[in-house]
Write a protein that holds these residues in place. Sequence first.
Motif, PDB file in Angstrom:
ATOM      1  N   HIS A  51       0.825  -1.207   0.000  1.00  0.00           N
ATOM      2  CA  HIS A  51       0.000   0.000   0.000  1.00  0.00           C
ATOM      3  C   HIS A  51       0.864   1.264   0.000  1.00  0.00           C
ATOM      4  CE1 HIS A  51      -3.073  -2.873   1.311  1.00  0.00           C
ATOM      5  NE2 HIS A  51      -3.976  -1.968   0.991  1.00  0.00           N
ATOM      6  N   PHE A  52       2.113   1.133   0.426  1.00  0.00           N
ATOM      7  CA  PHE A  52       2.937   2.332   0.620  1.00  0.00           C
ATOM      8  C   PHE A  52       3.434   2.929  -0.694  1.00  0.00           C
ATOM      9  CE2 PHE A  52       4.332   0.439   4.977  1.00  0.00           C
ATOM     10  CZ  PHE A  52       3.041   0.585   5.437  1.00  0.00           C
ATOM     11  N   ASN A  53       3.491   2.131  -1.760  1.00  0.00           N
ATOM     12  CA  ASN A  53       3.875   2.698  -3.060  1.00  0.00           C
ATOM     13  C   ASN A  53       2.763   2.562  -4.086  1.00  0.00           C
ATOM     14  OD1 ASN A  53       4.042  -0.051  -3.639  1.00  0.00           O
ATOM     15  ND2 ASN A  53       5.811   0.196  -4.994  1.00  0.00           N
ATOM     16  N   SER A  81       9.006   8.627  -4.375  1.00  0.00           N
ATOM     17  CA  SER A  81       9.172   8.764  -2.926  1.00  0.00           C
ATOM     18  C   SER A  81       9.376   7.431  -2.222  1.00  0.00           C
ATOM     19  CB  SER A  81       7.932   9.448  -2.312  1.00  0.00           C
ATOM     20  OG  SER A  81       7.735  10.741  -2.851  1.00  0.00           O
ATOM     21  N   VAL A  82       8.751   6.380  -2.749  1.00  0.00           N
ATOM     22  CA  VAL A  82       8.807   5.063  -2.108  1.00  0.00           C
ATOM     23  C   VAL A  82       9.281   4.035  -3.128  1.00  0.00           C
ATOM     24  CG1 VAL A  82       7.519   3.304  -0.845  1.00  0.00           C
ATOM     25  CG2 VAL A  82       6.887   5.719  -0.601  1.00  0.00           C
ATOM     26  N   GLY A  83      10.451   3.468  -2.890  1.00  0.00           N
ATOM     27  CA  GLY A  83      10.994   2.444  -3.778  1.00  0.00           C
ATOM     28  C   GLY A  83      10.746   1.058  -3.218  1.00  0.00           C
ATOM     29  N   TYR A  84      10.305   0.134  -4.070  1.00  0.00           N
ATOM     30  CA  TYR A  84       9.970  -1.219  -3.626  1.00  0.00           C
ATOM     31  C   TYR A  84      10.880  -2.215  -4.344  1.00  0.00           C
ATOM     32  CZ  TYR A  84       6.928  -5.039  -2.037  1.00  0.00           C
ATOM     33  OH  TYR A  84       6.429  -6.155  -1.418  1.00  0.00           O
ATOM     34  N   VAL A  85      11.653  -2.984  -3.552  1.00  0.00           N
ATOM     35  CA  VAL A  85      12.495  -4.042  -4.106  1.00  0.00           C
ATOM     36  C   VAL A  85      11.786  -5.367  -3.874  1.00  0.00           C
ATOM     37  CG1 VAL A  85      14.731  -5.188  -4.047  1.00  0.00           C
ATOM     38  CG2 VAL A  85      14.586  -2.721  -3.650  1.00  0.00           C
ATOM     39  N   PHE A  86      11.359  -6.006  -4.946  1.00  0.00           N
ATOM     40  CA  PHE A  86      10.575  -7.232  -4.839  1.00  0.00           C
ATOM     41  C   PHE A  86      11.414  -8.388  -4.310  1.00  0.00           C
ATOM     42  CE2 PHE A  86       8.070  -4.690  -7.650  1.00  0.00           C
ATOM     43  CZ  PHE A  86       6.764  -5.119  -7.498  1.00  0.00           C
ATOM     44  N   MET A 156      17.197   5.552  -8.031  1.00  0.00           N
ATOM     45  CA  MET A 156      16.102   6.531  -8.019  1.00  0.00           C
ATOM     46  C   MET A 156      16.097   7.395  -6.759  1.00  0.00           C
ATOM     47  SD  MET A 156      13.069   4.192  -9.655  1.00  0.00           S
ATOM     48  CE  MET A 156      11.923   5.561  -9.778  1.00  0.00           C
ATOM     49  N   ARG A 157      16.903   7.007  -5.766  1.00  0.00           N
ATOM     50  CA  ARG A 157      17.050   7.773  -4.522  1.00  0.00           C
ATOM     51  C   ARG A 157      15.707   8.103  -3.852  1.00  0.00           C
ATOM     52  NH1 ARG A 157      21.551   6.614  -6.177  1.00  0.00           N
ATOM     53  NH2 ARG A 157      23.417   7.939  -6.101  1.00  0.00           N
ATOM     54  N   PRO A 158      14.824   7.125  -3.682  1.00  0.00           N
ATOM     55  CA  PRO A 158      13.574   7.425  -2.982  1.00  0.00           C
ATOM     56  C   PRO A 158      13.848   7.689  -1.503  1.00  0.00           C
ATOM     57  CG  PRO A 158      13.780   5.063  -3.316  1.00  0.00           C
ATOM     58  CD  PRO A 158      14.927   5.697  -4.057  1.00  0.00           C
ATOM     59  N   ALA A 159      12.964   8.404  -0.858  1.00  0.00           N
ATOM     60  CA  ALA A 159      13.120   8.684   0.573  1.00  0.00           C
ATOM     61  C   ALA A 159      12.854   7.444   1.410  1.00  0.00           C
ATOM     62  CB  ALA A 159      12.176   9.810   0.990  1.00  0.00           C
ATOM     63  N   LEU A 185      22.059   3.415   3.540  1.00  0.00           N
ATOM     64  CA  LEU A 185      20.780   4.125   3.493  1.00  0.00           C
ATOM     65  C   LEU A 185      20.505   4.821   4.817  1.00  0.00           C
ATOM     66  CD1 LEU A 185      18.611   1.477   1.603  1.00  0.00           C
ATOM     67  CD2 LEU A 185      19.595   3.576   0.668  1.00  0.00           C
ATOM     68  N   ARG A 186      20.832   4.141   5.915  1.00  0.00           N
ATOM     69  CA  ARG A 186      20.673   4.757   7.232  1.00  0.00           C
ATOM     70  C   ARG A 186      21.529   6.019   7.325  1.00  0.00           C
ATOM     71  NH1 ARG A 186      20.216   2.245  12.437  1.00  0.00           N
ATOM     72  NH2 ARG A 186      20.754   0.240  11.503  1.00  0.00           N
ATOM     73  N   ASP A 187      22.789   5.930   6.886  1.00  0.00           N
ATOM     74  CA  ASP A 187      23.700   7.074   6.956  1.00  0.00           C
ATOM     75  C   ASP A 187      23.223   8.237   6.091  1.00  0.00           C
ATOM     76  OD1 ASP A 187      25.277   5.586   8.653  1.00  0.00           O
ATOM     77  OD2 ASP A 187      26.734   5.007   7.109  1.00  0.00           O
ATOM     78  N   GLU A 188      22.535   7.915   4.995  1.00  0.00           N
ATOM     79  CA  GLU A 188      22.045   8.953   4.089  1.00  0.00           C
ATOM     80  C   GLU A 188      20.700   9.519   4.530  1.00  0.00           C
ATOM     81  OE1 GLU A 188      22.064   7.034   0.285  1.00  0.00           O
ATOM     82  OE2 GLU A 188      24.245   7.200   0.043  1.00  0.00           O
ATOM     83  N   GLY A 189      20.156   8.996   5.635  1.00  0.00           N
ATOM     84  CA  GLY A 189      18.915   9.529   6.180  1.00  0.00           C
ATOM     85  C   GLY A 189      17.645   8.953   5.587  1.00  0.00           C
ATOM     86  N   SER A 190      17.779   7.880   4.806  1.00  0.00           N
ATOM     87  CA  SER A 190      16.592   7.267   4.209  1.00  0.00           C
ATOM     88  C   SER A 190      15.824   6.465   5.250  1.00  0.00           C
ATOM     89  CB  SER A 190      16.993   6.342   3.057  1.00  0.00           C
ATOM     90  OG  SER A 190      17.649   7.061   2.033  1.00  0.00           O
ATOM     91  N   THR A 191      14.560   6.239   4.979  1.00  0.00           N
ATOM     92  CA  THR A 191      13.730   5.334   5.769  1.00  0.00           C
ATOM     93  C   THR A 191      13.762   3.978   5.089  1.00  0.00           C
ATOM     94  OG1 THR A 191      12.273   7.164   6.408  1.00  0.00           O
ATOM     95  CG2 THR A 191      11.403   4.929   6.645  1.00  0.00           C
ATOM     96  N   VAL A 192      14.010   2.921   5.862  1.00  0.00           N
ATOM     97  CA  VAL A 192      14.125   1.575   5.292  1.00  0.00           C
ATOM     98  C   VAL A 192      13.162   0.641   6.007  1.00  0.00           C
ATOM     99  CG1 VAL A 192      15.652  -0.352   4.735  1.00  0.00           C
ATOM    100  CG2 VAL A 192      16.566   1.979   4.804  1.00  0.00           C
ATOM    101  N   LEU A 193      12.354  -0.065   5.226  1.00  0.00           N
ATOM    102  CA  LEU A 193      11.448  -1.076   5.755  1.00  0.00           C
ATOM    103  C   LEU A 193      11.902  -2.429   5.240  1.00  0.00           C
ATOM    104  CD1 LEU A 193       8.011   0.687   5.073  1.00  0.00           C
ATOM    105  CD2 LEU A 193       9.534   0.964   7.021  1.00  0.00           C
ATOM    106  N   CYS A 194      12.238  -3.329   6.144  1.00  0.00           N
ATOM    107  CA  CYS A 194      12.661  -4.678   5.777  1.00  0.00           C
ATOM    108  C   CYS A 194      11.553  -5.667   6.126  1.00  0.00           C
ATOM    109  CB  CYS A 194      13.927  -5.081   6.521  1.00  0.00           C
ATOM    110  SG  CYS A 194      15.409  -4.202   6.029  1.00  0.00           S
ATOM    111  N   VAL A 195      10.949  -6.248   5.105  1.00  0.00           N
ATOM    112  CA  VAL A 195       9.985  -7.322   5.320  1.00  0.00           C
ATOM    113  C   VAL A 195      10.793  -8.608   5.243  1.00  0.00           C
ATOM    114  CG1 VAL A 195       7.896  -8.439   4.480  1.00  0.00           C
ATOM    115  CG2 VAL A 195       8.197  -5.971   4.183  1.00  0.00           C
TER     116      VAL A 195
END
Length: 283
Positions: A51-53, A81-86, A156-159, A185-195
């Motif tokens: 739902h997020f992207n 804004s939201v990148g999804y890696v399948f 794509m440098r999504p947030a 990604l953490r160092d660059e300030g991105s938000t990361v969701l790991c499923v």
Amino acid sequence: MTNPVIECQNVWHIYGGSVTAVQDVSLKIYPGEIIGIIGQNGSGKTTLVKHFNGLLKPTKGKVLVNGRDTGPMRVQELSASVGYVFQNPNHQLFARTVEAELEFGPRNLGLPEDEVIDRREKAIEFFGLEPLRHSHPYRIGFPLRKLVGMASVYTMRPAVFILDEPTTGQDNVTTRIVYRLIHRLRDEGSTVLCVAHDMILLAEVVERMVVMRDSLLIADARPREVFSDRALMGSTHLLPPQITELTLRLKEQGKLPQVSLSVSESLDVFAPLFGGKSEGGQA
């Protein structure tokens, strides 16, 4: 106070009008957070993050990205804004060469050609793809193909990055690259969701864990709290990392002051038991 980058407001998703995959989930995700989303297969975690992207739309409730309701927004608009890696890169890759795959996203965002090439080259260097730049993605092994999928989103440098089972099917070398990616990604300030079902990965890199069971969000806490809750973990049929289980048992016996999330962290915890010193000190 910082506004959430993603917010779920009483989100439901019902497939075919009869199968409830997500039920009344409310959740706020803030910029710069590294969050693990866990649950048994069929718990609703992948349905939720889709739902997020915009890959899925709520049956009821709302999903907001940067304060905007995603309901009327297209996937193409949200992908900036939201990148999804399948989990399966075969569902993501389509170009004839690795280079072309990495160029597609930035070019589709309308970036200048020199920026497209710069992002491509940085991704090739970081992910170690130089020998494969002219290869067809479907003619390389699965672990490397999965890295190409991650690299194509990275350009794509999504947030917000959503990594769906990032270490599944990976060997030791490519798994280390995944760890490096999350730290970068953490160092660059991105938000990361790991499923993920990889509890070792989550124990080492995430700061917060969202737990799903039978379409419900049943816990939202720090990893140490989640892994220490035997009833909670038992209800998900998932196991904490072995070092966490060992230190949890010793803590329950009163032999350790706290639970460890990693082997390196356990060195500090175990040292007092043997009269030793941590961080390279002499026993």
